[in-house]
Design a protein around this motif. Structure first.
Motif, PDB file in Angstrom:
ATOM      1  N   GLU A  10       0.836  -1.201   0.000  1.00  0.00           N
ATOM      2  CA  GLU A  10       0.000   0.000   0.000  1.00  0.00           C
ATOM      3  C   GLU A  10       0.871   1.251   0.000  1.00  0.00           C
ATOM      4  O   GLU A  10       1.825   1.367   0.766  1.00  0.00           O
ATOM      5  CB  GLU A  10      -0.929  -0.002   1.219  1.00  0.00           C
ATOM      6  CG  GLU A  10      -1.992   1.073   1.159  1.00  0.00           C
ATOM      7  CD  GLU A  10      -2.988   0.981   2.293  1.00  0.00           C
ATOM      8  OE1 GLU A  10      -3.984   1.716   2.265  1.00  0.00           O
ATOM      9  OE2 GLU A  10      -2.766   0.165   3.221  1.00  0.00           O
ATOM     10  N   ASN A  43      -3.302   0.582  -4.519  1.00  0.00           N
ATOM     11  CA  ASN A  43      -3.918   1.905  -4.534  1.00  0.00           C
ATOM     12  C   ASN A  43      -3.049   2.877  -5.320  1.00  0.00           C
ATOM     13  O   ASN A  43      -1.919   2.567  -5.698  1.00  0.00           O
ATOM     14  CB  ASN A  43      -4.118   2.424  -3.094  1.00  0.00           C
ATOM     15  CG  ASN A  43      -2.798   2.680  -2.387  1.00  0.00           C
ATOM     16  OD1 ASN A  43      -1.931   1.809  -2.311  1.00  0.00           O
ATOM     17  ND2 ASN A  43      -2.613   3.886  -1.866  1.00  0.00           N
ATOM     18  N   HIS A  60      -7.687  -1.655  -4.237  1.00  0.00           N
ATOM     19  CA  HIS A  60      -7.726  -2.542  -3.068  1.00  0.00           C
ATOM     20  C   HIS A  60      -8.427  -3.883  -3.325  1.00  0.00           C
ATOM     21  O   HIS A  60      -8.685  -4.631  -2.386  1.00  0.00           O
ATOM     22  CB  HIS A  60      -8.347  -1.841  -1.866  1.00  0.00           C
ATOM     23  CG  HIS A  60      -7.513  -0.702  -1.363  1.00  0.00           C
ATOM     24  ND1 HIS A  60      -6.343  -0.883  -0.665  1.00  0.00           N
ATOM     25  CD2 HIS A  60      -7.676   0.645  -1.495  1.00  0.00           C
ATOM     26  CE1 HIS A  60      -5.821   0.305  -0.369  1.00  0.00           C
ATOM     27  NE2 HIS A  60      -6.603   1.238  -0.862  1.00  0.00           N
TER      28      HIS A  60
END
Length: 357
Positions: A10, A43, A60
């Motif tokens: 992420e 993301n 996601h």
């Protein structure tokens, strides 16, 4: 040349670490050599140099499924598919090979449990290795320990195509610790706050300290994560609020190590351990575990750091007492060794060499 890199990582502006710098510099290296990279992340973000990357945002959803669907719809073909933080030896790699005769390189960053996997999981991994390892062309471990564990997990048949490339750090951004006056030592710990990082062991160790030390010692805790609330409650239950200062995530951590005398890293499991390497690059002394923090075998006890057994809170307590009282002193310079062996430039060059451009 066109390649795809899948990173189940992420992108967070408040957490910029070694891998972020690697991704940015590797992309720049590829551009310099006329290689286009499609980056698949969970993301989208534009912090740092991410604005310069071609990012395909999975929003996601499952990254592997998103990639397969993208390839199917766009009829994209890549000479190389590289994965970071993706589970190894799943059927995903067989499916990727169906699209084209791409070369698949997997990088294993995943730590192993302190006492190993349960028997059933060991069997499942070995079966996955037998079924799917043939679709992966190269396995990369970020340490010799990781390389050994990859072969142990998935079978001896992959040994010849398993290599080591150490992670690297942006050493220029790490400030060097200045010489201290004869004051009491300062401490930090820095990690993602989850149970395997062992911060709960540090809390227990501090609770065992003599009262006169507990009245003065302060340990700054950098990082955030799912275990943060429990750690804070644990501190409160032992009445140690004055001993621990939870400071949250800090994207400027590299310039912070140098203001401390010691990094305490009580981790149970690691594959590389950035915080230990970065602290040593700052010439900040390290107190860490044999099993986790010293996974790279770069610390020799009482020579360039201090080691204790994972989860052994009494050992850790005694080490803190010794360094607090000045019984153990360690003045060996460590930055040069880190610069020579774990530079980001070296990491980028070795990963780029895998492409055979």
């Amino acid at each position: 040349m066109k390649i795809a890199i899948l990173c189940n990582y992420e992108l967070l502006p408040e957490r910029v670490g070694g891998m972020d710098y690697f991704f940015w510099q590797f992309d720049a290296k590829c551009k310099q050599n006329n290689i286009h990279v499609d980056w698949f992340f969970p993301n989208q973000s534009s912090h740092g140099d991410y604005a310069k990357l071609t990012i395909l945002d999975a929003k996601h959803q499952n990254l592997e499924s998103f990639f397969l669907e993208y390839c199917s719809q766009k009829h994209s073909k890549y000479k190389y598919v590289i994965t970071h933080f993706i589970e190894l030896c799943t059927s995903f790699f067989k499916k990727v090979k169906k699209f084209s005769d791409t070369k698949i390189i997997v990088i294993d960053h995943n730590p192993r449990p302190l006492n190993g996997y349960f028997f059933v999981k060991k069997i499942k991994k070995r079966i996955k290795g037998l079924l799917n390892s043939k679709y992966i062309d190269t396995f990369i471990g970020v340490s010799e320990y990781t390389k050994k564990e990859i072969v142990k997990d998935f079978g001896f048949q992959i040994k010849k195509k398993t290599k080591v490339i150490y992670n690297g750090i942006n050493i220029e951004s790490i400030q060097v610790r200045a010489k201290r006056s004869n004051t009491k030592p300062s401490f930090l710990t820095a990690s993602h706050l989850r149970q395997s990082k062992g911060i709960q062991d540090l809390i227990e160790a501090v609770s065992l300290l003599p009262e006169d030390i507990k009245k003065e010692i302060v340990i700054d805790v950098y990082g955030n994560g799912p275990y943060a609330y429990k750690l804070k409650q644990h501190v409160k239950s032992l009445s140690l609020e004055n001993c621990f200062n939870f400071k949250g995530s800090n994207s400027e951590l590299k310039s912070i190590y140098c203001i401390y005398d010691y990094l305490i890293h009580p981790s149970h499991e690691e594959t590389f351990c950035y915080s230990v390497v970065e602290a040593l690059a700052a010439n900040t002394k390290v107190i860490t575990t044999h099993e986790g923090g010293n996974v790279l075998s770069i610390i020799t006890h009482l020579e360039n750091g201090f080691l204790f057994d994972s989860k052994n809170t009494k050992q850790l307590c005694n080490l803190i007492i010794q360094v607090w009282n000045g019984t153990f002193e360690n003045t060996k310079e460590t930055r040069t060794y880190i610069e020579n062996n774990f530079s980001l430039e070296r990491m980028v060059q070795q990963h780029f060499a895998l492409l055979n451009p």
